[in-house]
Design an enzyme around this catalytic site. Sequence first.
Site, short mmCIF file in Angstrom:
data_model
loop_
_atom_site.label_atom_id
_atom_site.label_comp_id
_atom_site.label_asym_id
_atom_site.label_seq_id
_atom_site.Cartn_x
_atom_site.Cartn_y
_atom_site.Cartn_z
N ARG A 299 0.85 -1.20 0.00
CA ARG A 299 0.00 0.00 0.00
C ARG A 299 0.88 1.25 0.00
O ARG A 299 2.09 1.18 0.19
CB ARG A 299 -0.89 0.01 1.24
CG ARG A 299 -0.11 0.03 2.55
CD ARG A 299 -0.95 0.38 3.75
NE ARG A 299 -0.19 0.23 4.99
CZ ARG A 299 0.69 1.10 5.45
NH1 ARG A 299 0.96 2.19 4.77
NH2 ARG A 299 1.32 0.88 6.59
N ASP B 39 3.43 5.23 5.03
CA ASP B 39 4.58 4.75 5.79
C ASP B 39 4.14 3.66 6.76
O ASP B 39 3.43 2.74 6.39
CB ASP B 39 5.25 5.93 6.50
CG ASP B 39 6.73 5.68 6.80
OD1 ASP B 39 7.02 4.93 7.73
OD2 ASP B 39 7.58 6.25 6.09
N THR C 83 2.22 2.01 10.12
CA THR C 83 1.07 2.19 10.98
C THR C 83 0.85 0.93 11.81
O THR C 83 1.51 -0.08 11.62
CB THR C 83 -0.20 2.56 10.18
OG1 THR C 83 -1.19 3.08 11.09
CG2 THR C 83 -0.77 1.36 9.44
N ALA D 245 -5.92 6.56 10.04
CA ALA D 245 -4.84 6.45 9.05
C ALA D 245 -5.37 5.86 7.75
O ALA D 245 -6.35 5.11 7.76
CB ALA D 245 -3.72 5.57 9.60
N MET D 246 -4.70 6.20 6.64
CA MET D 246 -5.10 5.66 5.34
C MET D 246 -3.89 5.28 4.52
O MET D 246 -2.85 5.94 4.59
CB MET D 246 -5.91 6.70 4.55
CG MET D 246 -7.28 6.93 5.13
SD MET D 246 -8.30 7.95 4.09
CE MET D 246 -9.73 8.08 5.17
N GLY E 157 -6.89 0.41 2.62
CA GLY E 157 -7.92 1.38 2.95
C GLY E 157 -7.62 2.23 4.16
O GLY E 157 -6.60 2.91 4.22
N CYS F 78 3.12 6.87 10.70
CA CYS F 78 3.10 7.42 9.35
C CYS F 78 4.40 8.14 9.01
O CYS F 78 4.47 8.91 8.05
CB CYS F 78 1.91 8.35 9.15
SG CYS F 78 0.35 7.55 9.52
#
EC number: 2.3.1.181
Length: 234
Positions: A89, A92, A94, A161-162, A174, A192
């Site tokens: 993804r 950074d 998470t 977070a995304m 996601g 992140c």
Amino acid sequence: MKNKLVTYQNIGKKGYKETWDYQDQLFQEIIQSKMDNRKNNTEKPTKNYFLFVEHPHVYTLGKSGDISNLLLNEKQLEAKGATFYKSNRGGDITYHGPGQIVGYPIIDLDNFFTDIHKYLRFLEEAVILTLAEYGIKSERSSGETGVWLDVGTPFARKICAMGVRSSRWVTMHGFALNVNVDLGYFDNIIPCGIKGKAVTSMEAELGRKLDIKEIQEKILHHLGQLFEWELIES
């Protein structure tokens, strides 16, 4: 032909890698359908999926992330009962864990709109609208994905977070909204990759535990309004 039906699955508690493999299976199937359409000059509708899941303690690093943002070695990870994965993804590092709502849309944006920035803003907006229903004022932070509180102040903190991946306008991965999560696990990373930024949860902001299922339903409602999709429960 655009297909705005989305198959919804709440898969409960499941490991990160197992869920990632499942996402990838759905992702590849949609891409293959698109390739078949192009090859055969057909317009068969492509499928869309949305998954909710709760992961055991896990740290994940995005493809452009810096491993030094993980502050634990292998033995320390094991002591924390956590695992670590390098993911494909964006973003950074998470953390995912119990008490967190993780949502994975695996959708063909050709069915909605071909704009990845709009897509991310819609995911953020669904969370912002949901938090507002609980009296939590949240917002975006310029140049950073996700949902934040008190942006532009020394008290800025991230609540959602995304990180996504897309190929041929098909999405996977996601967002992760902190609800009743143990925030101590974030102390083991530079969230992140952003130094000096704090992380919070709905429980921390409101001083009480919240109903995960109720929040999931509100998120689904707002996503449906924004994307104008129709859910089919699987």
